[in-house]
Scaffold this motif. Structure first.
Motif, short mmCIF file in Angstrom:
data_model
loop_
_atom_site.label_atom_id
_atom_site.label_comp_id
_atom_site.label_asym_id
_atom_site.label_seq_id
_atom_site.Cartn_x
_atom_site.Cartn_y
_atom_site.Cartn_z
N ASP A 116 0.86 -1.19 0.00
CA ASP A 116 0.00 0.00 0.00
C ASP A 116 0.89 1.23 0.00
O ASP A 116 1.77 1.36 0.85
CB ASP A 116 -0.86 -0.04 1.28
N HIS A 127 -2.81 1.57 9.19
CA HIS A 127 -3.44 0.28 9.46
C HIS A 127 -2.42 -0.82 9.21
O HIS A 127 -1.46 -0.62 8.46
CB HIS A 127 -4.65 0.09 8.54
N HIS A 182 -6.46 -4.28 4.74
CA HIS A 182 -6.69 -3.64 6.04
C HIS A 182 -6.81 -4.73 7.09
O HIS A 182 -7.72 -5.54 7.05
CB HIS A 182 -7.99 -2.81 6.04
N THR A 200 0.93 0.71 7.79
CA THR A 200 1.09 1.85 6.90
C THR A 200 1.13 3.13 7.75
O THR A 200 0.61 3.16 8.86
CB THR A 200 -0.07 1.99 5.90
N GLU A 256 0.10 7.01 6.92
CA GLU A 256 -0.52 7.74 5.81
C GLU A 256 -1.37 8.94 6.23
O GLU A 256 -2.56 9.00 5.96
CB GLU A 256 -1.37 6.79 4.97
N GLU A 315 1.88 8.01 1.87
CA GLU A 315 1.75 6.73 2.57
C GLU A 315 2.89 5.78 2.25
O GLU A 315 3.19 5.54 1.09
CB GLU A 315 0.42 6.06 2.16
ZN ZN Z 1 -3.52 2.42 3.44
#
Ligand code: ZN
Ligand code: ZN
Length: 360
Positions: A230, A294, A301, A321, A323, A337
């Motif tokens: 991500d 997260h 997630h 992450t 972000e 992020e």
């Molecule tokens: Zn994310």
């Protein structure tokens, strides 16, 4: 002696919690949890675990694949999985059957309640999800590979950028590059937003042309060997206004402060607060309308959540992450992020993509 695999080791850890959970069998139905505990990657499967048995139920489409992937005792169900599972619950003498409270449908619960005659149903909160938060060395390496592939796809896609390209064009280019580089696919629908639409944290790409002198936000992740990555980068096309540049600098400072605060033992909320404090200093904290990050892994997630009220302590091996973002309706938004792995004294930032303002 029994051969311990990565998966059987995880199942043993779940079985160790049976006493605390007051269950003697556990029905695991969430597919990412089934995969985590059995190795099975199919789209229809459930696990029935007792202290000494691990039964994996799936349907005839997977009769060849399931035993190749999994070290569990594979049962092929001719009918619905549950109608095959319940006789086994009785046969194994499971009096107290745990199920995943947050992961089953009402229909499944209703079926179990009506048909599991000899067992009491016990709601189990997130026993497997808890285990999944801390990654093994092998899992961390897979996430790192997913993150690096994702960044490579970003670089390749940006090289194709030209005037007149739409949000959808760029999103398609990104997802194509991921596949060409060996990803199984995107971890989630790629976000490409331009101009004032960058103020929508979860914008779907549209046919809008990416215009010069505007912000451009890309949020993307590639899945490699089942594991997600991500990353978000906000860029400028042509010349950005001083206001947009100020927003970018503030978010970058906030993201770096949050990363700096990470180490094993601190509460997740500390990371969130570090990000928020910087934005407060710049007077734009109220534009930060989501949490700071997260966990990610088999799902894009997962735990832990990095939010304002999250008391859970970070542990070495967690993949999260970072972000922070600010969103000003009608003007635009900035989010930056990265994916990091928590270590004893800090964290390892996996994302190699540069964070100074990229101008196309
Ligand atoms: Zn994310
Ligand atoms: Zn993202």
């Amino acid at each position: 002696m029994r051969h311990i695999t990565e998966f059987s080791g995880r199942r043993e850890r779940v079985a160790e919690s049976f006493r605390d959970l007051k269950i003697d069998a556990f029905l695991v139905t969430a597919l990412p949890n089934v995969r985590y505990l059995s190795g099975f990657t199919g789209s229809n499967g459930a696990l029935l675990l007792t202290a000494d048995r691990s039964l994996l139920f799936t349907d005839p489409r997977y009769q060849t694949q399931a035993p190749l992937e999994s070290d569990c005792d594979v049962k092929i169900a001719k009918k619905a999985l549950l109608s095959e599972i319940l006789p086994w619950v009785n046969r194994l003498g499971a009096r107290r059957l745990g199920f995943e409270r947050t992961r089953i449908s009402f229909e499944t619960y209703d079926f179990l309640k009506r048909n599991a005659k000899t067992s009491r149903l016990i709601a189990v909160d997130d026993a497997v999800d808890q285990l999944r938060m801390v990654k093994s060395t092998a899992e961390a390496a897979t996430i790192k590979a997913a993150v690096e592939l994702n960044s490579a796809a970003f670089d390749h896609a940006l090289r194709t950028f030209k005037q007149g390209m739409t949000e959808v064009d760029l999103a398609a280019e990104i997802e194509y590059r991921m596949r060409r580089l060996g990803a199984e696919g995107p971890s989630f629908e790629t976000i490409v937003a331009t101009g004032p639409r960058t103020a929508l944290p979860h914008a779907h790409p549209t046919a809008a042309v990416i215009e010069p002198n505007e912000l451009l936000l890309v949020d993307m992740g590639a899945t490699v060997a089942g594991y997600a990555s991500d990353m978000t980068r906000t860029m400028g096309v042509g010349r950005l206004s001083p206001k947009a540049r100020r927003m970018y600098r503030a978010v970058l400072e906030s993201q770096l402060a949050a990363i700096d605060s990470i180490k094993a033992g601190i509460a997740s909320s500390t990371v969130d607060r570090s990000a928020r404090n910087v934005l407060k200093k710049h007077g734009i904290e109220k534009w930060f309308i989501h949490s700071t990050g997260h966990g990610l892994g088999l799902e894009i997630h997962e735990g832990p959540r990095i939010g304002r009220k999250e008391a859970r302590r970070l542990e070495a091996g967690m993949a999260i992450t970072v972000e922070p973002g600010v969103y000003l309706e009608g003007f635009g938004g900035v989010r930056i992020e990265d994916t990091v792995i928590v270590t004893k004294n800090g964290c390892e930032v996996l994302t190699p993509t540069r964070k100074d303002l990229i101008v196309l």
